[in-house]
Scaffold this motif. Sequence first.
Motif, PDB file in Angstrom:
ATOM      1  N   SER A  65      -3.075  -7.671  -5.544  1.00  0.00           N
ATOM      2  CA  SER A  65      -3.828  -6.482  -4.882  1.00  0.00           C
ATOM      3  C   SER A  65      -4.865  -5.767  -5.889  1.00  0.00           C
ATOM      4  O   SER A  65      -4.395  -5.046  -6.515  1.00  0.00           O
TER       5      SER A  65
ATOM      6  N   SER B 213       1.843   2.017  -3.502  1.00  0.00           N
ATOM      7  CA  SER B 213       0.600   2.328  -4.014  1.00  0.00           C
ATOM      8  C   SER B 213       0.437   3.810  -3.945  1.00  0.00           C
ATOM      9  O   SER B 213       0.040   4.682  -4.783  1.00  0.00           O
TER      10      SER B 213
ATOM     11  N   ARG C 212       0.787  -1.058   0.150  1.00  0.00           N
ATOM     12  CA  ARG C 212       0.016   0.102   0.015  1.00  0.00           C
ATOM     13  C   ARG C 212       0.952   1.333  -0.034  1.00  0.00           C
ATOM     14  O   ARG C 212       0.611   2.291  -0.797  1.00  0.00           O
TER      15      ARG C 212
END
Length: 266
Positions: free
Chosen positions: A149, A120, A117
Amino acid sequence: MLALALLLAVSAPTVDEVAEARHALRQGRPIQAREMVRKAMGEGASGPALDHLLADLAFAEGRWAEATARYQALILGGKRSGNLFEQAAIAALKQGHDKEAMALLDSGAALPDAGPRLFSLRGVLADRREDWSAADAAYRHGLKLDPTSPQLVNNSGWSLLLRGQWSEAHRLIGKAAALAPDDKRIQANLELAASALAADLPRRREGESSLSFAARLNDAGVLALQAGQNEKAQAAFAGALEQSEFWFTRAANNLALAAPSTSTKR
């Protein structure tokens, strides 16, 4: 010896309460976690574990300024973890502090436990700056950590959508939709990509700004609307809305014109 025994008798439950409060927070029970923290502090609990828990509690309750201050204190105190920098970056983003968030993400990315994350988020911020090479690198790294993901796959596809690379964007967002079929945001992105692809909308030129691309999409929508191609017009105006705030009002008004009237909907 008696004093030491009494001290240990008080300290052990306090430590347990901090751990239990963290567990409650991870289970999505912030109210219970706050009450447990209050009790632990009343019994004299202190230290890095409690400080981190207080930061995470402020984060969970949306108290972004407090969360930021507490995370910064932990970082200045020498605490290092990918999750810590990630949470601090999100708190900064919630307050509109993009530069601060990127600095935190850069620091967190250098740590061995940095999660997908975090990368990201780096990709999303790079997209905002239209730094496509940095965005690609961030998404690529994140997908190495977690290739399944949905959020990462979707965000990498959205990045291509911003560049007008309709076909590849549609492929990636379609993959994300297959991974998370109930995610309404991803499904909406897939519909936009499919519309852009089917309508054969203009592609983004090399080095073209969001403002210029939004203007060309809006113009393409106007032409399509005049030709009676409502679906193509809607896709163009929706794309223009995503590209630039400057074109928001004009494209929004045009989109309203292109949308079918209530009487024609089935």
